[in-house]
Motif scaffolding. Structure first.
Motif, PDB file in Angstrom:
ATOM      1  N   TYR A 332       4.815  40.237  -6.552  1.00 29.02           N
ATOM      2  CA  TYR A 332       5.783  39.368  -7.219  1.00 29.02           C
ATOM      3  C   TYR A 332       7.188  39.739  -6.755  1.00 29.02           C
ATOM      4  O   TYR A 332       7.425  40.806  -6.206  1.00 29.02           O
ATOM      5  N   MET A 333       8.131  38.845  -7.015  1.00 25.37           N
ATOM      6  CA  MET A 333       9.549  39.177  -6.942  1.00 25.37           C
ATOM      7  C   MET A 333      10.191  38.710  -8.245  1.00 25.37           C
ATOM      8  O   MET A 333       9.669  37.796  -8.909  1.00 25.37           O
ATOM      9  N   ALA A 336      14.019  33.708  -9.144  1.00 26.37           N
ATOM     10  CA  ALA A 336      13.732  32.623  -8.197  1.00 26.37           C
ATOM     11  C   ALA A 336      15.034  31.923  -7.842  1.00 26.37           C
ATOM     12  O   ALA A 336      15.941  31.821  -8.679  1.00 26.37           O
ATOM     13  N   LEU A 360       4.138  35.945  -5.002  1.00 23.14           N
ATOM     14  CA  LEU A 360       4.391  35.786  -3.571  1.00 23.14           C
ATOM     15  C   LEU A 360       3.088  35.790  -2.786  1.00 23.14           C
ATOM     16  O   LEU A 360       2.131  36.480  -3.156  1.00 23.14           O
ATOM     17  N   SER A 361       3.079  35.025  -1.712  1.00 24.73           N
ATOM     18  CA  SER A 361       1.961  35.096  -0.777  1.00 24.73           C
ATOM     19  C   SER A 361       2.085  36.389   0.018  1.00 24.73           C
ATOM     20  O   SER A 361       3.186  36.826   0.355  1.00 24.73           O
ATOM     21  N   ASP A 365       6.100  38.441   5.958  1.00 21.28           N
ATOM     22  CA  ASP A 365       7.442  38.516   5.355  1.00 21.28           C
ATOM     23  C   ASP A 365       7.627  39.822   4.573  1.00 21.28           C
ATOM     24  O   ASP A 365       8.755  40.242   4.311  1.00 21.28           O
ATOM     25  N   LEU A 366       6.512  40.448   4.192  1.00 21.40           N
ATOM     26  CA  LEU A 366       6.585  41.686   3.407  1.00 21.40           C
ATOM     27  C   LEU A 366       6.810  42.925   4.270  1.00 21.40           C
ATOM     28  O   LEU A 366       7.061  44.007   3.734  1.00 21.40           O
ATOM     29  N   SER A 369       9.231  46.055   3.641  1.00 24.31           N
ATOM     30  CA  SER A 369       9.837  45.879   2.310  1.00 24.31           C
ATOM     31  C   SER A 369       9.601  47.114   1.440  1.00 24.31           C
ATOM     32  O   SER A 369       8.498  47.663   1.391  1.00 24.31           O
ATOM     33  N   CYS A 371       8.948  48.312  -2.121  1.00 20.08           N
ATOM     34  CA  CYS A 371       8.338  47.633  -3.270  1.00 20.08           C
ATOM     35  C   CYS A 371       8.133  48.625  -4.412  1.00 20.08           C
ATOM     36  O   CYS A 371       7.837  49.805  -4.189  1.00 20.08           O
ATOM     37  N   LYS A 421       8.276  43.178  -5.108  1.00 19.88           N
ATOM     38  CA  LYS A 421       9.047  43.260  -3.865  1.00 19.88           C
ATOM     39  C   LYS A 421      10.536  43.318  -4.193  1.00 19.88           C
ATOM     40  O   LYS A 421      11.043  42.539  -4.991  1.00 19.88           O
TER      41      LYS A 421
END
Length: 430
Positions: A332-333, A336, A360-361, A365-366, A369, A371, A421
């Motif tokens: 998750y983040m 939004a 999040l998918s 993109d991760l 990161s 987290c 994230k």
């Protein structure tokens, strides 16, 4: 060439410094080197931590330290220095007076006949590069040396001294900070903010401040010694405009009774105007030994702090690298992005998504990161306000095998399945 026909290895430079009463030796270790420091005579301290005579202390590359003496001392320095000089102009006597005033408040609280006895509730404010973290450490160390057990609350999300940048937390201080490595970080309470400046999500920042304050006061109900000792809050360097509003929320949430403002007269006067006589406001000078840091230096310091979280400082840590299947975690983040007003149906108002947990998918993109591993046990819990078990870095994403590789301070498995994230990236070059 020596007697055996060998060229001698260059030994690091050695220098002896003699400090008079109320002097400070200010040192910055040269890049790529380390410095070994020994007090060979007299008494001295580093940021409130007493140094043991004839014990050698080792400081890493780019360390910035100030060795202060109340009575005079001799300091031996072995190693290459970027900066090294003695100053007789220090604010230490002023800082000691602040400590003694806080100690008098603790003694007064102890004499109360009834009710929860809570000692001084202190917040330290000021712009960047004025020594807020240093003053926090000095006051905490002096308190502990008097037999107190104060709580250190770190709200400086830009540096994150309790955990990592982008986090805020609280730590019960039971012994003086180690001169080389700082306070023991056993069992801190940590919340994930996910950004290095409060302006990125002010509502979330204010909510976490309130949440942290509630937990600290609940702890006081079960720990009378900590309650009498009070707390010291370190804050970030954003002090005007929206930053001042954030500071006012800190004062309100933590029921602060002492505001210490370093080097910024306007902010001091703003506090006096807004708080009147309800809170004691004190304007303090900054030390001339405070090292100015550029934006790039602060960014580098953040990377070093994250690296230290996983790999340790002078005492090395041994992190773990392991794979996690996509179906073993949920990512998750918090917060939004707002929908543009032009895309909203006529008459509809913008929804506030600043505290919303957005799934999040799991994809590339991760990669890199930082987290947080949330302590939440179900999706029904408020991820935004849940404290964290720790932090990981995603070092590889294999979409074909549906596997993530993570850098973790603890061995597998991850303690919880909910991963938050942050907006912070870290390249693990070890």
């Amino acid at each position: 060439m020596d007697s055996e026909g060998q060229f001698p290895v260059n030994s690091p430079p050695r220098k002896e410094w003699i400090l008079e009463i109320d002097n400070e030796l200010r040192i910055e270790v040269a890049s790529g080197n380390e410095a070994k420091i020994t007090i060979t005579d007299g008494h001295a301290e580093i940021f409130g931590t007493e140094l043991v005579r004839n014990k050698q202390y080792t400081f890493r590359s780019k360390s910035k330290i100030a060795i202060y003496t109340w009575h005079g001392c001799t300091v031996e320095v072995l190693g290459e220095l970027e900066v090294g000089y003695i100053s007789a102009e220090t604010p230490m006597i002023i800082y000691l007076n602040v400590h003694m005033a806080l100690e008098q408040m603790r003694q007064k609280v102890e004499k109360q006949q009834s009710g929860l006895k809570i000692g001084p509730k202190v917040v330290i404010c000021g712009p960047v590069n004025v020594g807020k973290s240093t003053l926090s450490r000095i006051l905490l160390n002096y308190g502990v040396r008097m037999g107190r057990r104060p709580i250190f609350v770190d709200l400086d999300v830009g540096q994150g001294s309790i955990a990592v940048p982008g986090s805020m937390g609280a730590l019960l201080v039971e012994r003086p900070a180690d001169a080389e490595e700082g306070f023991s970080l056993q069992t801190p309470l940590v919340y994930n903010f996910g950004h290095t400046t409060p302006s990125d999500n002010i509502k979330l920042h204010d909510a976490l401040v309130s949440q942290l304050a509630d937990v600290v006061f609940k702890h006081f109900e079960h720990n009378p010694k900590a309650a009498v000792s009070g707390f010291i809050i370190n804050t970030c360097g954003w002090v005007t405009g929206g930053g001042f509003k954030i500071l006012m929320n800190v004062v309100k949430s933590f029921k602060v009774d002492v505001v210490l403002v370093i080097d910024h007269e306007r902010v001091y006067n703003d506090f006096k105007t807004n708080l009147g006589d309800t809170v004691q406001c004190v304007h303090l000078p900054k030390s001339g030994g405070v090292f100015e840091r550029s934006q790039s230096q602060r960014s580098h310091a953040r990377d070093e702090r994250i690296r230290e979280y996983f790999y340790g400082g002078r005492t090395p840590l041994y992190p773990h690298v392991f794979d996690v299947k996509f179906d073993e975690i949920k990512v998750y983040m918090i917060g939004a992005p707002d929908v543009p007003d032009s895309c909203l149906p006529l008459g509809m108002e913008q929804e506030d998504n600043s505290m919303k947990a957005v799934p999040l998918s799991i994809n590339t993109d991760l990669l890199h990161s930082l987290c947080a591993v949330s302590t939440a046990s179900s999706q029904d819990e408020d991820f935004a306000k849940s404290n964290v078990a720790g932090f990981i870095v995603i070092t590889n994403v294999d979409v074909e095998s549906k596997t993530l590789t993570v850098l973790s301070p603890a061995p597998r498995p991850l303690p919880k399945e909910y991963i938050i994230k942050t907006g912070i990236k870290f390249m693990d070059l070890k």
